[in-house]
Design an enzyme around this catalytic site. Structure first.
Site, PDB file in Angstrom:
ATOM      1  N   TYR A  48       0.832  -1.199   0.000  1.00 43.84           N
ATOM      2  CA  TYR A  48       0.000   0.000   0.000  1.00 43.84           C
ATOM      3  C   TYR A  48       0.866   1.248   0.000  1.00 43.84           C
ATOM      4  CZ  TYR A  48      -3.132   3.609   1.929  1.00 43.84           C
ATOM      5  OH  TYR A  48      -3.839   4.765   2.156  1.00 43.84           O
ATOM      6  N   ASP A  63       0.572  14.992   6.619  1.00 42.94           N
ATOM      7  CA  ASP A  63      -0.334  14.730   5.509  1.00 42.94           C
ATOM      8  C   ASP A  63      -1.499  15.710   5.568  1.00 42.94           C
ATOM      9  OD1 ASP A  63      -1.734  13.630   3.424  1.00 42.94           O
ATOM     10  OD2 ASP A  63      -2.368  11.842   4.512  1.00 42.94           O
ATOM     11  N   ASP A  90      -2.920   5.575  -2.451  1.00 38.17           N
ATOM     12  CA  ASP A  90      -3.713   6.706  -2.001  1.00 38.17           C
ATOM     13  C   ASP A  90      -3.738   7.756  -3.110  1.00 38.17           C
ATOM     14  OD1 ASP A  90      -4.813   8.886  -0.690  1.00 38.17           O
ATOM     15  OD2 ASP A  90      -3.589   8.674   1.111  1.00 38.17           O
ATOM     16  N   ASP A  92      -5.813  10.534  -2.648  1.00 40.06           N
ATOM     17  CA  ASP A  92      -6.369  11.700  -1.964  1.00 40.06           C
ATOM     18  C   ASP A  92      -7.773  12.024  -2.482  1.00 40.06           C
ATOM     19  OD1 ASP A  92      -4.111  12.087  -0.280  1.00 40.06           O
ATOM     20  OD2 ASP A  92      -3.036  12.963  -1.962  1.00 40.06           O
ATOM     21  N   HIS A 117      -7.521   4.738  -4.006  1.00 43.64           N
ATOM     22  CA  HIS A 117      -8.689   5.208  -3.260  1.00 43.64           C
ATOM     23  C   HIS A 117      -8.788   6.726  -3.312  1.00 43.64           C
ATOM     24  CE1 HIS A 117      -6.663   6.531   0.503  1.00 43.64           C
ATOM     25  NE2 HIS A 117      -6.004   5.392   0.539  1.00 43.64           N
ATOM     26  N   GLU A 119     -11.121  10.073  -1.747  1.00 42.80           N
ATOM     27  CA  GLU A 119     -11.857  10.440  -0.539  1.00 42.80           C
ATOM     28  C   GLU A 119     -12.706  11.681  -0.774  1.00 42.80           C
ATOM     29  OE1 GLU A 119      -8.433  12.768   1.931  1.00 42.80           O
ATOM     30  OE2 GLU A 119      -8.004  10.744   1.202  1.00 42.80           O
ATOM     31  N   CYS A 127      -4.848  14.028   6.823  1.00 38.28           N
ATOM     32  CA  CYS A 127      -4.897  12.633   7.263  1.00 38.28           C
ATOM     33  C   CYS A 127      -6.243  12.354   7.916  1.00 38.28           C
ATOM     34  CB  CYS A 127      -3.760  12.358   8.242  1.00 38.28           C
ATOM     35  SG  CYS A 127      -3.880  10.778   9.098  1.00 38.28           S
ATOM     36  N   ARG A 162     -13.627   6.302  -0.435  1.00 37.24           N
ATOM     37  CA  ARG A 162     -13.464   6.532   1.006  1.00 37.24           C
ATOM     38  C   ARG A 162     -14.303   7.728   1.431  1.00 37.24           C
ATOM     39  NH1 ARG A 162      -7.678   8.381   3.717  1.00 37.24           N
ATOM     40  NH2 ARG A 162      -8.554  10.146   4.865  1.00 37.24           N
ATOM     41  N   GLU A 192     -13.799   5.826   6.853  1.00 37.72           N
ATOM     42  CA  GLU A 192     -12.595   6.160   7.605  1.00 37.72           C
ATOM     43  C   GLU A 192     -12.901   6.543   9.044  1.00 37.72           C
ATOM     44  OE1 GLU A 192      -9.721   5.762   8.231  1.00 37.72           O
ATOM     45  OE2 GLU A 192      -8.389   7.247   7.315  1.00 37.72           O
ATOM     46  N   ASN A 215      -9.038   0.507   7.870  1.00 39.87           N
ATOM     47  CA  ASN A 215      -7.768   1.218   8.003  1.00 39.87           C
ATOM     48  C   ASN A 215      -7.227   1.006   9.415  1.00 39.87           C
ATOM     49  OD1 ASN A 215      -5.614   2.798   7.234  1.00 39.87           O
ATOM     50  ND2 ASN A 215      -6.669   4.746   7.568  1.00 39.87           N
TER      51      ASN A 215
END
Length: 299
Positions: A48, A63, A90, A92, A117, A119, A127, A162, A192, A215
């Site tokens: 990942y 992050d 990721d 974002d 993914h 979000e 984060c 996400r 999340e 996660n």
């Protein structure tokens, strides 16, 4: 292990098969190409690319949305080139509106990722286990998911949706968003930062029948659960985003403290290994073979 001339098989199809096997797939986080190779050497099936670790590794910063899509896609390409494992990355927020998401998906697909993914946070994001998050309207995120699904040229590329809405609007709102993202075509759903085992169970029950992501953020807001418990709840994919970064940081601090106190790291060398061990991990044997091969062909 991947080598300089490797041509990995269909890593996206491999990831789909792993997720369909009925046992949660464990995906340790990698923050650079070397840590990705260590994940592969340890015998894991997938790796990942963590956004938290990537920001820390490239910028030495938290992050909070400091990296752009081109930087993240380029980094994903380096990790994908370094290993033969399926890479989950990721992406974002997709770095903008649905049109930006199209470009992001195409860039990540060319980079060689097996899954990415997206979000629903407002840009600049942060984060998922930090305070102060905001989310875009659910309809806006659903449009991004549809754009991502439409943008992929390989149908085996997995799109993970996400939602960070649990911390903003509550768990019920996050579950409702996840359902909308599934209707938009998401292959996996990722709620999340639930903050209790009861909340985790609620997510799993409400979204039963969908592939779910957990996660396992080391030191984050979500309580840790065992692999067996996650299997009972029906989670298909478990991310471990920052453990490798934290371990590397702790090891480096110890070495630097010894070096400062003793003037030499000699007392740690036996435990750390030497240059030969690193060279082997990095593929020195293959490099020598290729050098000999091309030298012989040139004579």
């Amino acid at each position: 292990m991947a080598d300089l001339l490797s041509r990995p098989g269909n890593r996206r199809a491999r990831l789909r098969a792993l997720l369909d096997a009925g046992t949660p797939v464990l995906a340790p986080g990698a923050y650079d190409a070397l840590s990705a190779r260590l994940v592969e050497q340890a015998g894991f099936d997938v790796v990942y690319m963590t956004g938290f670790g990537t920001t820390a590794g490239l910028l030495g910063r938290p992050d909070v949305g400091l990296l752009g899509g081109a930087e993240m896609a380029a980094h994903a390409g380096r990790l994908a080139d370094a290993v033969d494992l399926p890479l989950i990355a990721d992406a974002d927020t997709g770095y903008g509106n649905p049109l930006n998401v199209i470009r992001t998906v195409r860039d990540y697909e060319r980079a060689g990722v097996a899954a990415l993914h997206l979000e629903d946070q407002v840009m600049p994001k942060r984060c998922g286990h930090l305070a102060g998050k905001q989310v875009v309207p659910a309809a806006e995120m659903a449009a991004k998911v549809r754009a991502a699904v439409d943008a992929r040229t390989d149908p085996d590329l997995l799109v993970i949706a996400r939602t960070d809405a649990a911390a903003v609007d509550g768990l019920d709102a996050a579950i409702d968003r996840a359902r909308r993202f599934a209707d938009a075509g998401a292959d996996l759903l990722f709620v999340e930062a639930p903050t209790s085992e009861r909340d985790i169970e609620t997510v799993a029950t409400a979204l039963a029948g969908h592939r779910l992501v957990f996660n396992w953020a080391e030191g984050g807001r979500t309580p840790p659960l065992s692999r067996d418990r996650l299997a009972e709840l029906g989670f298909a994919l478990v991310l471990f985003p920052v453990g490798t970064l934290l371990a590397a940081t702790a090891g480096m601090r110890e070495l630097l403290e010894r070096l400062r106190a003793e003037g030499t790291p000699a007392s740690l060398i036996d435990r750390l290994g030497g240059l030969d061990e690193f060279a082997e991990l990095a593929g020195i044997g293959e490099v020598r073979e290729l050098e000999q091969r091309y030298r012989a062909e040139g004579e």
